[in-house]
Design a protein around this motif. Sequence first.
Motif, PDB file in Angstrom:
ATOM      1  N   MET A   1       0.757  -1.346   0.144  1.00 13.49           N
ATOM      2  CA  MET A   1      -0.062   0.159  -0.061  1.00 13.49           C
ATOM      3  C   MET A   1       0.755   1.215  -0.007  1.00 13.49           C
ATOM      4  SD  MET A   1      -3.297   0.972   2.399  1.00 13.49           S
ATOM      5  CE  MET A   1      -4.130  -0.350   1.944  1.00 13.49           C
ATOM      6  N   ILE A   2       0.429   2.260  -0.582  1.00  9.70           N
ATOM      7  CA  ILE A   2       1.285   3.459  -0.659  1.00  9.70           C
ATOM      8  C   ILE A   2       1.349   4.181   0.385  1.00  9.70           C
ATOM      9  CG2 ILE A   2      -0.596   5.077  -1.195  1.00  9.70           C
ATOM     10  CD1 ILE A   2       0.994   6.192  -3.946  1.00  9.70           C
ATOM     11  N   LEU A   3       0.546   4.023   1.503  1.00 11.88           N
ATOM     12  CA  LEU A   3       0.978   4.531   2.879  1.00 11.88           C
ATOM     13  C   LEU A   3       0.776   3.272   3.659  1.00 11.88           C
ATOM     14  CD1 LEU A   3      -1.234   7.873   2.873  1.00 11.88           C
ATOM     15  CD2 LEU A   3       1.292   7.570   3.022  1.00 11.88           C
ATOM     16  N   GLU A   4       1.820   3.013   4.644  1.00 15.33           N
ATOM     17  CA  GLU A   4       1.568   1.844   5.506  1.00 15.33           C
ATOM     18  C   GLU A   4       1.867   2.238   7.073  1.00 15.33           C
ATOM     19  OE1 GLU A   4       4.989  -0.778   3.604  1.00 15.33           O
ATOM     20  OE2 GLU A   4       3.444  -1.352   2.266  1.00 15.33           O
ATOM     21  N   THR A   5       2.489   3.072   7.489  1.00 12.95           N
ATOM     22  CA  THR A   5       2.511   3.286   8.640  1.00 12.95           C
ATOM     23  C   THR A   5       2.082   4.598   9.310  1.00 12.95           C
ATOM     24  OG1 THR A   5       4.793   4.036   8.458  1.00 12.95           O
ATOM     25  CG2 THR A   5       4.672   1.531   8.801  1.00 12.95           C
ATOM     26  N   THR A   6       2.170   4.788  10.610  1.00 16.26           N
ATOM     27  CA  THR A   6       2.007   6.377  11.131  1.00 16.26           C
ATOM     28  C   THR A   6       3.039   7.171  10.697  1.00 16.26           C
ATOM     29  OG1 THR A   6       0.849   5.503  12.894  1.00 16.26           O
ATOM     30  CG2 THR A   6       1.787   7.494  13.287  1.00 16.26           C
ATOM     31  N   LYS A  11       4.643  12.448   7.718  1.00 11.94           N
ATOM     32  CA  LYS A  11       5.438  13.170   6.583  1.00 11.94           C
ATOM     33  C   LYS A  11       4.658  14.410   5.801  1.00 11.94           C
ATOM     34  CE  LYS A  11       8.422   9.488   5.001  1.00 11.94           C
ATOM     35  NZ  LYS A  11       9.138   8.632   4.086  1.00 11.94           N
ATOM     36  N   TYR A  12       3.164  14.159   6.012  1.00  8.75           N
ATOM     37  CA  TYR A  12       2.166  14.975   5.345  1.00  8.75           C
ATOM     38  C   TYR A  12       1.150  15.601   6.213  1.00  8.75           C
ATOM     39  CZ  TYR A  12       4.429  11.614   1.996  1.00  8.75           C
ATOM     40  OH  TYR A  12       5.225  10.874   1.306  1.00  8.75           O
ATOM     41  N   VAL A  13       0.815  15.100   7.241  1.00  7.18           N
ATOM     42  CA  VAL A  13      -0.232  15.341   8.267  1.00  7.18           C
ATOM     43  C   VAL A  13       0.357  15.286   9.683  1.00  7.18           C
ATOM     44  CG1 VAL A  13      -2.571  15.188   9.226  1.00  7.18           C
ATOM     45  CG2 VAL A  13      -1.848  14.593   6.527  1.00  7.18           C
ATOM     46  N   SER A  14       0.053  16.216  10.352  1.00  8.97           N
ATOM     47  CA  SER A  14       0.657  16.379  11.872  1.00  8.97           C
ATOM     48  C   SER A  14      -0.179  15.655  12.753  1.00  8.97           C
ATOM     49  CB  SER A  14       0.691  17.941  12.385  1.00  8.97           C
ATOM     50  OG  SER A  14       1.158  17.847  13.451  1.00  8.97           O
ATOM     51  N   ARG A  69       1.296  10.452  -2.438  1.00 12.58           N
ATOM     52  CA  ARG A  69       1.325   9.956  -1.081  1.00 12.58           C
ATOM     53  C   ARG A  69       0.691  11.364  -0.041  1.00 12.58           C
ATOM     54  NH1 ARG A  69       4.863   5.981   1.497  1.00 12.58           N
ATOM     55  NH2 ARG A  69       6.064   7.743   2.536  1.00 12.58           N
ATOM     56  N   ASN A  70       1.237  12.371  -0.381  1.00  7.47           N
ATOM     57  CA  ASN A  70       0.706  13.831   0.267  1.00  7.47           C
ATOM     58  C   ASN A  70      -0.808  13.899   0.090  1.00  7.47           C
ATOM     59  OD1 ASN A  70       0.647  16.116   1.351  1.00  7.47           O
ATOM     60  ND2 ASN A  70       1.791  17.265  -0.155  1.00  7.47           N
ATOM     61  N   ALA A  71      -1.342  13.865  -1.310  1.00  6.50           N
ATOM     62  CA  ALA A  71      -2.534  13.821  -1.476  1.00  6.50           C
ATOM     63  C   ALA A  71      -3.653  12.866  -1.004  1.00  6.50           C
ATOM     64  CB  ALA A  71      -2.803  13.842  -3.148  1.00  6.50           C
ATOM     65  N   ILE A  72      -3.244  11.773  -0.880  1.00  2.06           N
ATOM     66  CA  ILE A  72      -3.831  10.587  -0.320  1.00  2.06           C
ATOM     67  C   ILE A  72      -3.950  10.932   1.299  1.00  2.06           C
ATOM     68  CG2 ILE A  72      -4.006   8.098   0.193  1.00  2.06           C
ATOM     69  CD1 ILE A  72      -3.036   7.743  -2.547  1.00  2.06           C
ATOM     70  N   ALA A  73      -2.997  11.159   1.933  1.00  4.67           N
ATOM     71  CA  ALA A  73      -2.769  11.337   3.300  1.00  4.67           C
ATOM     72  C   ALA A  73      -3.749  12.270   3.681  1.00  4.67           C
ATOM     73  CB  ALA A  73      -1.405  11.706   3.953  1.00  4.67           C
ATOM     74  N   ASN A  74      -3.850  13.455   2.840  1.00  5.66           N
ATOM     75  CA  ASN A  74      -4.584  14.810   3.395  1.00  5.66           C
ATOM     76  C   ASN A  74      -5.953  14.262   2.746  1.00  5.66           C
ATOM     77  OD1 ASN A  74      -3.094  17.384   4.249  1.00  5.66           O
ATOM     78  ND2 ASN A  74      -1.694  16.316   2.778  1.00  5.66           N
ATOM     79  N   PHE A  75      -6.440  13.864   1.962  1.00  3.03           N
ATOM     80  CA  PHE A  75      -7.690  13.665   1.684  1.00  3.03           C
ATOM     81  C   PHE A  75      -8.187  12.404   2.717  1.00  3.03           C
ATOM     82  CE2 PHE A  75      -6.863  14.739  -2.980  1.00  3.03           C
ATOM     83  CZ  PHE A  75      -7.504  16.109  -2.987  1.00  3.03           C
ATOM     84  N   GLY A  76      -7.398  11.451   2.781  1.00  7.06           N
ATOM     85  CA  GLY A  76      -7.918  10.405   3.869  1.00  7.06           C
ATOM     86  C   GLY A  76      -8.213  11.188   5.352  1.00  7.06           C
ATOM     87  N   MET A  77      -7.473  12.066   5.632  1.00  7.34           N
ATOM     88  CA  MET A  77      -7.490  12.747   6.988  1.00  7.34           C
ATOM     89  C   MET A  77      -8.766  13.675   6.750  1.00  7.34           C
ATOM     90  SD  MET A  77      -6.478  12.638  10.136  1.00  7.34           S
ATOM     91  CE  MET A  77      -5.079  11.786   9.864  1.00  7.34           C
ATOM     92  N   PHE A  78      -8.964  14.267   5.812  1.00  2.00           N
ATOM     93  CA  PHE A  78     -10.228  15.252   5.546  1.00  2.00           C
ATOM     94  C   PHE A  78     -11.368  14.242   5.816  1.00  2.00           C
ATOM     95  CE2 PHE A  78     -13.430  16.019   2.407  1.00  2.00           C
ATOM     96  CZ  PHE A  78     -13.905  17.378   3.055  1.00  2.00           C
TER      97      PHE A  78
END
Length: 321
Positions: A1-6, A11-14, A69-78
């Motif tokens: 998976m493109i994001l796998e760990t905390t 790296k993209y979301v605090s 990864r940046n986009a998916i991290a932010n959209f996922g957290m949204f």
Amino acid sequence: MILETTADLKKYVSVAQSFEFSDFQPYITKAINGFTKKYLGNLHVFLAEESGSPDISFEVKNEAREHLRNAIANFGMFIYFPFMSVMLDSSGATEVKNDQRQRVNWGTEKDIRRELLRSGHEAMDYLLELLEKNPSVFTDWTADFGTINKKLLVHNTASFNEYYHIFNSRQTFLALQPSIRQVEDQYLRTMLCPELIEHLKTDVSGISLEVKTELQKAIVAFTIAKVANVGLFLLDENGLKVNFDLQIDIKKESVSNGKTAEQVSKLVEEQSNNGSQYLALARQLIEENISSFDQCEFPLKKTNSTGSGSGPYDTTGVLAL
């Protein structure tokens, strides 16, 4: 998976180191399905692993991977943010509370989600720009998505942005595409023969380029007039962009966002007039150089387009709608 760990997520979301990544993991798929797949296909699979030598394109691929990864991290957290303190079990849904902590108020939550959405869209714009510039590296994406826009006379972000400022945003341009197609059908296909329209969508020069330029200006002007009251877009003195608040609140708002109905009406009238003038200039150029437009027997239809969606061909024996 493109994001796998905390650690990947941080790296993209605090988030705190104690953040439970397993709780967030389902929202990666939601982010892909809801925000990236319609523009990128399965690029998240292609870029799942970091690239390295001897792949000569590894730097470009890794740069694209970081943006994705940046986009998916932010959209996922949204998507995940409103449910972070909610627990679902056999007894139903409950909100977890702690005496030492207080949930952020609605206004702060909205600000955080707006920033997550903005950051996700920003990363997507950088990614789409990189993909466009490297078609030989991202061949599958280019084959599936890179040629779609070329079916339009105003076929890319730069062309639209040249005549009306959309902050050079590729996602804003993608959101405008349905309206651009409608405008092209409504005005160009009622004015020009299909063969000439297809010719103008290629790389042209000379008088053909002059006509193409005026038609592109017309399409942009009519498109702005068409979306001036659509809540998906935010319009101010700086230009047009996607209205992120609409995605947060899911409520219908005017594109004006502070502009009076009179100001919006004036904008629509101004852009419609501009579009009509550009169409008239294009028609005049064709009429004055009719021998240069031999793609069909009658390149111009008899009357100027009124946007009604139909108009007669200028033929001597056939009246075609």
